[in-house]
Motif scaffolding. Structure first.
Motif, PDB file in Angstrom:
ATOM      1  N   ALA A  21       0.826  -1.205   0.000  1.00  0.00           N
ATOM      2  CA  ALA A  21       0.000   0.000   0.000  1.00  0.00           C
ATOM      3  C   ALA A  21       0.863   1.258   0.000  1.00  0.00           C
ATOM      4  O   ALA A  21       0.528   2.248  -0.663  1.00  0.00           O
ATOM      5  CB  ALA A  21      -0.934   0.000   1.206  1.00  0.00           C
ATOM      6  N   GLY A 132      -7.884  -0.287  -6.091  1.00  0.00           N
ATOM      7  CA  GLY A 132      -7.455  -1.064  -4.938  1.00  0.00           C
ATOM      8  C   GLY A 132      -7.246  -0.211  -3.710  1.00  0.00           C
ATOM      9  O   GLY A 132      -7.550  -0.629  -2.580  1.00  0.00           O
ATOM     10  N   HIS A 135     -10.345   0.367  -1.649  1.00  0.00           N
ATOM     11  CA  HIS A 135     -10.632  -0.743  -0.735  1.00  0.00           C
ATOM     12  C   HIS A 135      -9.724  -0.672   0.492  1.00  0.00           C
ATOM     13  O   HIS A 135     -10.181  -0.860   1.627  1.00  0.00           O
ATOM     14  CB  HIS A 135     -10.432  -2.077  -1.448  1.00  0.00           C
ATOM     15  CG  HIS A 135     -11.522  -2.433  -2.399  1.00  0.00           C
ATOM     16  ND1 HIS A 135     -12.836  -2.571  -2.019  1.00  0.00           N
ATOM     17  CD2 HIS A 135     -11.490  -2.696  -3.743  1.00  0.00           C
ATOM     18  CE1 HIS A 135     -13.568  -2.899  -3.061  1.00  0.00           C
ATOM     19  NE2 HIS A 135     -12.777  -2.971  -4.136  1.00  0.00           N
ATOM     20  N   TYR A 136      -8.465  -0.407   0.278  1.00  0.00           N
ATOM     21  CA  TYR A 136      -7.506  -0.379   1.387  1.00  0.00           C
ATOM     22  C   TYR A 136      -7.876   0.702   2.395  1.00  0.00           C
ATOM     23  O   TYR A 136      -7.860   0.470   3.611  1.00  0.00           O
ATOM     24  CB  TYR A 136      -6.098  -0.149   0.844  1.00  0.00           C
ATOM     25  CG  TYR A 136      -5.012  -0.255   1.898  1.00  0.00           C
ATOM     26  CD1 TYR A 136      -4.541  -1.492   2.323  1.00  0.00           C
ATOM     27  CD2 TYR A 136      -4.474   0.882   2.484  1.00  0.00           C
ATOM     28  CE1 TYR A 136      -3.558  -1.607   3.288  1.00  0.00           C
ATOM     29  CE2 TYR A 136      -3.487   0.790   3.458  1.00  0.00           C
ATOM     30  CZ  TYR A 136      -3.033  -0.450   3.849  1.00  0.00           C
ATOM     31  OH  TYR A 136      -2.066  -0.543   4.826  1.00  0.00           O
ATOM     32  N   THR A 141      -8.492  -4.710   3.515  1.00  0.00           N
ATOM     33  CA  THR A 141      -7.106  -4.949   3.118  1.00  0.00           C
ATOM     34  C   THR A 141      -6.974  -6.133   2.177  1.00  0.00           C
ATOM     35  O   THR A 141      -6.277  -6.055   1.150  1.00  0.00           O
ATOM     36  CB  THR A 141      -6.234  -5.183   4.362  1.00  0.00           C
ATOM     37  OG1 THR A 141      -6.321  -4.036   5.220  1.00  0.00           O
ATOM     38  CG2 THR A 141      -4.774  -5.394   3.963  1.00  0.00           C
ATOM     39  N   ALA A 144      -8.213  -5.296  -1.233  1.00  0.00           N
ATOM     40  CA  ALA A 144      -7.263  -4.426  -1.933  1.00  0.00           C
ATOM     41  C   ALA A 144      -6.115  -5.241  -2.507  1.00  0.00           C
ATOM     42  O   ALA A 144      -5.729  -5.065  -3.672  1.00  0.00           O
ATOM     43  CB  ALA A 144      -6.734  -3.355  -0.981  1.00  0.00           C
ATOM     44  N   TRP A 147      -7.249  -7.278  -5.471  1.00  0.00           N
ATOM     45  CA  TRP A 147      -7.422  -6.477  -6.678  1.00  0.00           C
ATOM     46  C   TRP A 147      -6.081  -6.100  -7.279  1.00  0.00           C
ATOM     47  O   TRP A 147      -5.888  -6.189  -8.496  1.00  0.00           O
ATOM     48  CB  TRP A 147      -8.249  -5.235  -6.384  1.00  0.00           C
ATOM     49  CG  TRP A 147      -8.293  -4.312  -7.571  1.00  0.00           C
ATOM     50  CD1 TRP A 147      -7.576  -3.176  -7.761  1.00  0.00           C
ATOM     51  CD2 TRP A 147      -9.038  -4.515  -8.776  1.00  0.00           C
ATOM     52  NE1 TRP A 147      -7.824  -2.635  -9.005  1.00  0.00           N
ATOM     53  CE2 TRP A 147      -8.726  -3.445  -9.642  1.00  0.00           C
ATOM     54  CE3 TRP A 147      -9.948  -5.488  -9.201  1.00  0.00           C
ATOM     55  CZ2 TRP A 147      -9.284  -3.322 -10.912  1.00  0.00           C
ATOM     56  CZ3 TRP A 147     -10.498  -5.369 -10.461  1.00  0.00           C
ATOM     57  CH2 TRP A 147     -10.174  -4.301 -11.300  1.00  0.00           C
ATOM     58  N   TRP A 148      -5.149  -5.646  -6.449  1.00  0.00           N
ATOM     59  CA  TRP A 148      -3.826  -5.261  -6.962  1.00  0.00           C
ATOM     60  C   TRP A 148      -3.125  -6.452  -7.606  1.00  0.00           C
ATOM     61  O   TRP A 148      -2.470  -6.306  -8.634  1.00  0.00           O
ATOM     62  CB  TRP A 148      -2.970  -4.681  -5.837  1.00  0.00           C
ATOM     63  CG  TRP A 148      -3.343  -3.281  -5.452  1.00  0.00           C
ATOM     64  CD1 TRP A 148      -3.845  -2.312  -6.267  1.00  0.00           C
ATOM     65  CD2 TRP A 148      -3.251  -2.698  -4.150  1.00  0.00           C
ATOM     66  NE1 TRP A 148      -4.062  -1.147  -5.561  1.00  0.00           N
ATOM     67  CE2 TRP A 148      -3.710  -1.355  -4.271  1.00  0.00           C
ATOM     68  CE3 TRP A 148      -2.823  -3.158  -2.915  1.00  0.00           C
ATOM     69  CZ2 TRP A 148      -3.738  -0.478  -3.171  1.00  0.00           C
ATOM     70  CZ3 TRP A 148      -2.858  -2.299  -1.822  1.00  0.00           C
ATOM     71  CH2 TRP A 148      -3.313  -0.979  -1.958  1.00  0.00           C
TER      72      TRP A 148
END
Length: 219
Positions: A21, A132, A135-136, A141, A144, A147-148
């Protein structure tokens, strides 16, 4: 999770999710700042650095075991943030070195190169990463990370890799004092033959940025 808590000191800095992140957030901020055009002279080498660092995060996501989201269906994130303004700013700043040629899949035999744009690529990567990050910041978490990781394999990984190659080529031409010849009309809207693309690949019109980037045009 708000912006204020994105780098909360109570979070473990060694945690995989926190590290990914942080790298994503750094890239989002950096490219947005570059797109403002305040320092056009250093835009290309700075983008080279940022894309390189992002791909380190991508490599870690790619090497990680498959991440499974907590929920079967992705929560509704609402409308996606618009990236058109960022795309246009980058295109203006990078003109005339924005267009380059790329082979979409190096494992597909006899695949012809296609023209692409650095500005389009960066905007597409930004859109994936922002999705993403939403979401994070909302505290999801695992969603995210899923997705990433998924979008790294399906889109932004290959897109960022192609962009990195183009940026590295530009910087290499400068540092090795190898002038770039004029690219006569290559654009993403053109349907050029494989021979024409092969002949013109790697050439860009550098006269307008010769001073800032140290490039010379070939007569």
């Amino acid at each position: 999770m708000s912006d204020a808590t994105l780098h909360n000191t109570t979070q473990d800095p060694d945690d995989f999710a926190v590290q990914i992140a942080d790298q994503v957030a750094s890239f989002l901020v950096a490219v947005t700042e570059v797109a403002k055009g305040d320092e056009p002279d250093s835009a290309v080498p700075f983008l080279l650095l940022e894309v390189s660092q992002l791909l380190l995060a991508g490599g870690r996501l790619g090497a990680h075991e498959d991440i499974v989201p907590d929920e079967r269906y992705e929560p509704d994130m609402g409308p996606e943030p618009d990236v058109d303004e960022l795309r246009e700013r980058l295109a203006t700043m990078l003109d005339p070195v924005d267009v380059y040629s790329e082979v979409f899949d190096p494992y597909e035999p006899r695949k012809a190169p296609v023209p692409a744009r650095i500005s389009d690529d960066l905007a597409d990567v930004i859109a994936d990463l922002r999705h993403g990050m939403a979401h994070y910041r909302a505290g999801r978490t695992t969603e995210a990370l899923w997705w990433w990781q998924f979008s790294y394999f399906s889109n932004w990984g290959s897109t960022a890799s192609a962009t990195l190659r183009a940026l590295q080529s530009l910087v290499a031409h400068v540092r090795l004092n190898q002038p770039l010849e004029e690219l006569d009309g290559l654009d993403t809207d053109q349907d050029l033959s494989e021979d024409a693309l092969a002949e013109e690949a790697g050439r860009v019109m550098a006269s307008e940025i010769g001073g800032p980037l140290g490039l010379r045009t070939v007569r």
